[in-house]
Design a protein around this motif. Structure first.
Motif, PDB file in Angstrom:
ATOM      1  N   LEU A 112       0.850  -1.185   0.000  1.00 45.59           N
ATOM      2  CA  LEU A 112       0.000   0.000   0.000  1.00 45.59           C
ATOM      3  C   LEU A 112       0.887   1.237   0.000  1.00 45.59           C
ATOM      4  N   ALA A 113       0.406   2.305  -0.599  1.00 49.97           N
ATOM      5  CA  ALA A 113       1.141   3.571  -0.632  1.00 49.97           C
ATOM      6  C   ALA A 113       0.392   4.604   0.200  1.00 49.97           C
ATOM      7  N   PHE A 114       1.144   5.301   1.061  1.00 51.50           N
ATOM      8  CA  PHE A 114       0.540   6.293   1.949  1.00 51.50           C
ATOM      9  C   PHE A 114       1.178   7.660   1.707  1.00 51.50           C
ATOM     10  N   PRO A 115       0.415   8.712   1.921  1.00 55.43           N
ATOM     11  CA  PRO A 115       1.005  10.051   1.815  1.00 55.43           C
ATOM     12  C   PRO A 115       1.985  10.293   2.965  1.00 55.43           C
ATOM     13  N   SER A 116       2.913  11.190   2.745  1.00 54.72           N
ATOM     14  CA  SER A 116       3.895  11.490   3.795  1.00 54.72           C
ATOM     15  C   SER A 116       3.306  12.384   4.883  1.00 54.72           C
ATOM     16  N   THR A 117       2.213  13.074   4.550  1.00 60.18           N
ATOM     17  CA  THR A 117       1.478  13.878   5.527  1.00 60.18           C
ATOM     18  C   THR A 117       0.001  13.549   5.372  1.00 60.18           C
ATOM     19  N   TYR A 118      -0.685  13.344   6.494  1.00 59.96           N
ATOM     20  CA  TYR A 118      -2.068  12.865   6.383  1.00 59.96           C
ATOM     21  C   TYR A 118      -2.884  13.322   7.584  1.00 59.96           C
ATOM     22  N   SER A 119      -4.142  13.686   7.311  1.00 57.89           N
ATOM     23  CA  SER A 119      -5.104  14.029   8.365  1.00 57.89           C
ATOM     24  C   SER A 119      -6.397  13.274   8.090  1.00 57.89           C
ATOM     25  N   LEU A 120      -6.846  12.495   9.066  1.00 58.92           N
ATOM     26  CA  LEU A 120      -8.075  11.720   8.909  1.00 58.92           C
ATOM     27  C   LEU A 120      -9.300  12.609   9.028  1.00 58.92           C
ATOM     28  N   LEU A 121      -9.298  13.526   9.964  1.00 52.12           N
ATOM     29  CA  LEU A 121     -10.443  14.399  10.216  1.00 52.12           C
ATOM     30  C   LEU A 121      -9.959  15.603  11.007  1.00 52.12           C
ATOM     31  N   ARG A 122     -10.863  16.556  11.192  1.00 53.45           N
ATOM     32  CA  ARG A 122     -10.533  17.743  11.977  1.00 53.45           C
ATOM     33  C   ARG A 122     -11.742  18.117  12.825  1.00 53.45           C
ATOM     34  N   TRP A 123     -11.480  18.501  14.061  1.00 53.55           N
ATOM     35  CA  TRP A 123     -12.551  18.896  14.970  1.00 53.55           C
ATOM     36  C   TRP A 123     -12.036  20.070  15.789  1.00 53.55           C
ATOM     37  N   ASP A 124     -12.361  21.270  15.354  1.00 56.12           N
ATOM     38  CA  ASP A 124     -11.936  22.472  16.063  1.00 56.12           C
ATOM     39  C   ASP A 124     -12.917  22.737  17.199  1.00 56.12           C
ATOM     40  N   THR A 125     -12.622  22.184  18.331  1.00 55.32           N
ATOM     41  CA  THR A 125     -13.550  22.178  19.455  1.00 55.32           C
ATOM     42  C   THR A 125     -12.832  22.523  20.748  1.00 55.32           C
ATOM     43  N   PRO A 126     -13.508  23.204  21.674  1.00 57.34           N
ATOM     44  CA  PRO A 126     -12.906  23.406  23.001  1.00 57.34           C
ATOM     45  C   PRO A 126     -13.018  22.175  23.888  1.00 57.34           C
ATOM     46  N   LEU A 127     -13.736  21.142  23.407  1.00 56.28           N
ATOM     47  CA  LEU A 127     -13.843  19.905  24.177  1.00 56.28           C
ATOM     48  C   LEU A 127     -12.485  19.218  24.240  1.00 56.28           C
ATOM     49  N   HIS A 128     -12.289  18.437  25.297  1.00 55.86           N
ATOM     50  CA  HIS A 128     -11.065  17.650  25.400  1.00 55.86           C
ATOM     51  C   HIS A 128     -11.247  16.320  24.686  1.00 55.86           C
ATOM     52  N   PHE A 129     -10.167  15.860  24.098  1.00 60.36           N
ATOM     53  CA  PHE A 129     -10.188  14.615  23.331  1.00 60.36           C
ATOM     54  C   PHE A 129     -10.231  13.416  24.268  1.00 60.36           C
ATOM     55  N   SER A 130     -11.092  12.458  23.943  1.00 64.47           N
ATOM     56  CA  SER A 130     -11.177  11.230  24.735  1.00 64.47           C
ATOM     57  C   SER A 130     -10.709  10.025  23.949  1.00 64.47           C
ATOM     58  N   THR A 131     -11.214   9.860  22.723  1.00 68.94           N
ATOM     59  CA  THR A 131     -10.750   8.733  21.915  1.00 68.94           C
ATOM     60  C   THR A 131     -11.187   8.897  20.473  1.00 68.94           C
ATOM     61  N   LEU A 132     -10.527   8.157  19.602  1.00 65.71           N
ATOM     62  CA  LEU A 132     -10.935   7.939  18.218  1.00 65.71           C
ATOM     63  C   LEU A 132     -10.710   6.464  17.967  1.00 65.71           C
ATOM     64  N   LYS A 133     -11.782   5.714  17.720  1.00 67.33           N
ATOM     65  CA  LYS A 133     -11.705   4.264  17.709  1.00 67.33           C
ATOM     66  C   LYS A 133     -12.644   3.679  16.670  1.00 67.33           C
ATOM     67  N   LYS A 134     -12.476   2.427  16.392  1.00 69.50           N
ATOM     68  CA  LYS A 134     -13.415   1.706  15.541  1.00 69.50           C
ATOM     69  C   LYS A 134     -14.709   1.511  16.312  1.00 69.50           C
ATOM     70  N   ALA A 135     -15.841   1.683  15.619  1.00 67.11           N
ATOM     71  CA  ALA A 135     -17.141   1.439  16.241  1.00 67.11           C
ATOM     72  C   ALA A 135     -17.260  -0.033  16.635  1.00 67.11           C
ATOM     73  N   GLN A 136     -18.027  -0.287  17.692  1.00 65.51           N
ATOM     74  CA  GLN A 136     -18.208  -1.668  18.138  1.00 65.51           C
ATOM     75  C   GLN A 136     -18.878  -2.513  17.061  1.00 65.51           C
ATOM     76  N   GLN A 137     -19.762  -1.890  16.299  1.00 68.65           N
ATOM     77  CA  GLN A 137     -20.439  -2.595  15.215  1.00 68.65           C
ATOM     78  C   GLN A 137     -20.423  -1.731  13.964  1.00 68.65           C
TER      79      GLN A 137
END
Length: 863
Positions: A778-803
């Motif tokens: 597989l070929a990947f970019p040298s710089t990558y962003s999956l998503l962006r969330w400009d929020t004052p909330l604190h980050f807890s997790t980013l994970k695969k859904a249970q289902q």
């Protein structure tokens, strides 16, 4: 006439003074008896299997052939299971752990038939103010709890319990615990005297004519003769009507009763001990658990999500196994450390095993990412990973193994990066690299621990830098001989042996920023209890060495104390200093942040003592704040019940010892001080110094349980067994940070806290790997962003859904005010969900205090 709801159950501690192996063997015979009796007499039941599905997981390891028998009883409503995976602690373990506990319990119940939709918490050592929020997020409207309630909280044992986010559940207290009606006689005449006394106490604070009669106890067998005995009592008296019941039927009968609203945590030890000492018992276990929780949820799972989005597999069952094994160490006894030494060793080993698996997953995914990235510059690839869903600059800790003196690090455009060597040693590479292990000659490299300055690392993504060996760096590595740590925000100096800090933004000054205080501990693994005549020693006058180190990116003050201290409790009583407490502390101030990073090393040679670091707030306030799962809680500095507990013969002192997730702060609305820790879970507000936050570094005791302690009079808790490992002898390490507050809970303050909690991570593709994998092509970019969330909330997790083929992104409001938070930005279908991941909620931009927000992110499939 009062209606008495018979609740038949067992309370199943997987381990305590006995091991999980002991209880699992017993479980085989317990379940065999239970299944046989329920199947033989269809009038029996329902029976509650302690609200935790791990009991069945353990059982099916020994008797997989009985799964269908269990499923049939669950389907018939005669065996009630869930909603938890394990009976978790709520004050010491993390918010993601509590969430996953309910999530995996929900999954287990779905596989076996149905879930008992009641937040049954029979033995947690105190109750979090966030419990209603967690339950409502999983569509649970009722809770049954023990420990922590008294009429000083709310006058009745039935009430509506509301979290600060507005979640509310109908709650019933077990005023005498889950075992108050254990081992009942089956002859009604013999049973009645003791039973009537139990019921009088059950009704003492009840607002309702509906009473709960819990019939069962620790690892106790099914008392199958009790229902018939109570049927007989129904014909022999008219005070009570006994019914075979469960919690759902009890709460249905309670619906017509008007109930008060209560907000807050339940930590009162008036009627039942809450064992406040468990927040600091076996602090090494607490730290190991916190580091595993944080690493999996805030580094590993986000990395796996990024890798999955690029086409690599997501090892969901492996991650689930790590969580399940960790949760087996999260029960009140297990994570509390109030166990035999043998069990504490098992608890810690589970957590360390989970860390090994998690670290290897992280390593291999970084390796696979690097293998798919086409190099843009000469040199070895360095991947900088940012788990947070917003771009960031910052400093990255990185370990390099170098064959020579010169090296340079450049970005994709070839621009030189700045770095600073923190520590350098010589490393025999044959003990690290498998290919070199059989070499007849050792291969020595420089091992350099560096700080690397990086810019614009993408949100939920990575950038690639390049290590060029043998190439001189082209930036000036400045140094200084000044005896000060200083940046644009803070200035720290040493005046005599006192650390002095000035916040340059406000001019506020802390004259004695750090004081180490060591006192006796006549307690056990359940409770800190000071000796009747305690003698405390401090770090004042004990500073042996101070060394200043300055660099291009950060400056450090190294402090070494050698504190003369009593070796034992008897030595303390005799005022005899015959031991030494050697402590070192590295205080680092980077040039980019208003945060003081502190790393502490203690050579613990003393016994039966407690070591705290006293941090001044230098504000006058009656209240302070600490973090709790997915939120912040406001507490009084001194519990008012300290004035009455002895006169009222409470079971334990309501001492101002408090739990935290990682943060305690005190401010006057603008200025103050915040302490953030990595796995230290306890602090105290001293009665005689109410502006001090005393964070417990470690607590050393030698007994599982003891009787007759000043702060916990009467019988021993648990078993009176020696527990020498709980003295935690040897070298002990702790990490914490100080964040001066100049504008109270400003966005700038919370950003500083979050970035310390969730640092950038760097990984070097050295070309040497412990394990080999075939290329993935597989070929990947040298710089990558999956998503962006400009929020004052604190980050807890980013994970695969249970289902399903989707991701879950979660944040939470860390402060005491509501926040406005937009939706994430991603090339995907977005929907806001509850913690359960299965229950849709209405999307909203305003997030209350103490509230999490979860987004389901479903990638758009092209073509």
């Amino acid at each position: 006439m009062k209606t008495v709801h018979l609740i038949q159950h067992t309370h199943w501690d997987r381990e305590w003074y006995f091991t999980e192996n002991d209880s699992q063997v017993l479980l085989y015979y317990f379940m065999e008896d239970l299944l046989n009796r329920l199947e033989a007499d269809t009038s029996l039941g329902p029976f509650i299997l302690d609200g935790q599905t791990v009991v069945l997981e353990d059982y099916f390891q020994f008797a997989p052939e009985n799964r269908e028998r269990v499923q049939a009883l669950v389907a018939a409503g005669r065996l009630l299971i869930g909603p938890w995976y394990t009976q978790t602690d709520f004050l010491v373990v993390g918010a993601e752990s509590i969430t996953r506990n309910l999530l995996l319990g929900q999954l287990d119940c779905e596989r076996l038939g149905s879930r008992m939709a009641v937040g049954y918490v029979p033995d947690s050592f105190g109750q979090s103010a966030q419990l209603p929020m967690f339950l409502k997020q999983f569509a649970i409207d009722h809770a049954v709890v023990w420990r922590g309630w008294s009429e000083y909280d709310t006058p009745f044992t039935e009430f509506r319990w509301r979290s600060l986010d507005g979640s509310c559940v109908t709650t019933a207290i077990l005023p005498q615990g889950y075992g108050c009606a254990k081992w009942l006689q089956t002859d009604p005449h013999q049973a009645w005297p003791g039973l009537s006394e139990v019921l009088e106490k059950q009704a003492a604070f009840s607002r309702s004519t509906q009473l709960i009669l819990p019939n069962g106890n620790d690892q106790s067998p099914f008392e199958y003769g009790v229902p018939a005995m109570l049927d007989a009592l129904n014909t022999q008296q008219t005070v009570y009507r006994f019914v075979r019941s469960d919690f759902a039927r009890y709460f249905e009968a309670l619906e017509s009763t008007p109930l008060d609203i209560f907000e807050g945590e339940l930590l009162s030890p008036k009627y039942m001990r809450v064992h406040r000492g468990i927040f600091s018992t076996r602090m090494d276990i607490k730290q190991t658990n916190a580091r595993l929780e944080n690493f999996v949820s805030r580094q590993l799972e986000p990395l796996l999500s990024v890798s999955w989005s690029l086409g690599l597999p997501y090892p969901q069952q492996v991650v689930e196994n790590i969580w399940r094994e960790a949760m087996k160490s999260h029960a009140h006894d297990s994570i509390g450390g109030c166990n035999s030494d043998r069990v504490n060793a098992i608890v810690k080993d589970r957590l360390l095993s989970g860390q090994e698996k998690a670290s290897q997953l992280f390593e291999l995914n970084m390796q696979m990412l690097a293998n798919g990235i086409s190099a843009q510059q000469d040199g070895k690839k360095i991947i900088i990973f940012n788990a947070l869903p917003s771009p960031r600059d910052g400093l990255v800790a990185l370990t390099l193994y170098l064959p020579g003196e010169d090296f340079s690090i450049v970005d994709e455009q070839g621009h030189s990066c700045r770095w600073q060597i923190l520590q350098e040693t010589s490393q025999d590479m044959s003990v690290i690299v498998q290919e070199l292990s059989n070499s007849p000659y050792p291969v020595f490299y420089r091992k350099c621990q560096i700080l690397l300055d990086v810019l614009a690392i993408p949100a939920s993504g990575y950038s690639t830098l390049y290590l060029q060996e043998g190439v001189p760096s082209c930036f000036t590595r400045s140094s200084s001989l000044t005896h000060v740590l200083e940046n644009q925000w803070l200035r720290l100096t040493l005046e005599g042996d006192q650390v002095v800090l000035v916040d340059k933004r406000s001019g506020k000054r802390w004259d004695n920023l750090i004081l180490l205080v060591d006192g006796g501990d006549a307690g056990d693994t359940y409770n800190y209890s000071p000796p009747e005549d305690d003698w405390r020693v401090t770090s004042e006058g004990s500073l042996q060495k101070a060394e200043w180190q300055h660099g291009a990116l950060a400056s450090t003050l190294m402090l070494n104390w050698s504190i003369a201290a009593p070796q034992t409790l008897e030595d303390r009583r005799q005022r005899r200093c015959n031991g030494l407490l050697d402590i070192s502390m590295a205080i680092t101030l980077t040039h980019q942040s208003p945060v003081l990073d502190m790393k502490v090393t203690v050579n613990n040679t003393l016994q039966d003592h407690r070591l705290q670091v006293h941090i001044p707030s230098e504000v006058c306030a009656d209240m302070h704040f600490a973090d709790q799962p997915f939120g912040l809680i406001r507490r009084e500095n001194r519990p008012s019940t300290l004035d009455v507990w002895q006169q009222e013969n409470w079971g334990e002192s309501p001492a101002s010892l408090w739990p935290m997730q990682s943060l305690v702060m005190m401010h006057d609305g603008r200025q103050g001080m915040c302490v953030v820790t990595d796995g230290l879970r306890e602090y105290e507000i001293p009665d005689d110094r109410p502006s001090i936050m005393a964070v417990t570094l470690l607590r050393s005791v030698g007994w599982l349980g003891r009787a007759g302690m000043p702060w916990r009079p009467g019988r021993a808790s648990g078993m009176a067994l020696p527990s020498p490992d709980s003295q935690i002898p040897g070298e002990f390490h702790a990490s914490l940070a100080l964040v001066p507050m100049h504008d109270a809970e400003s966005p700038e303050f919370w950003r500083s806290v979050e970035r310390w909690r969730t640092p950038l991570v760097g990984w070097l593709d050295s070309g040497w790997a412990r394990f080999k994998t075939n290329p993935h092509n597989l070929a990947f970019p040298s710089t990558y962003s999956l998503l962006r969330w400009d929020t004052p909330l604190h980050f807890s997790t980013l994970k695969k859904a249970q289902q399903g083929e989707a991701l879950i992104l979660r944040g939470w409001n860390p402060g005491s005010r509501e926040l406005i938070s937009p939706a994430p930005e991603a090339n995907a279908i977005l929907s806001e969900v509850a913690l359960s991941e299965m229950q849709s909620v209405t999307s909203h931009n305003t997030v209350p205090a103490c509230a999490p927000v979860s987004w389901r992110i479903t990638p758009i499939i092209k073509g």
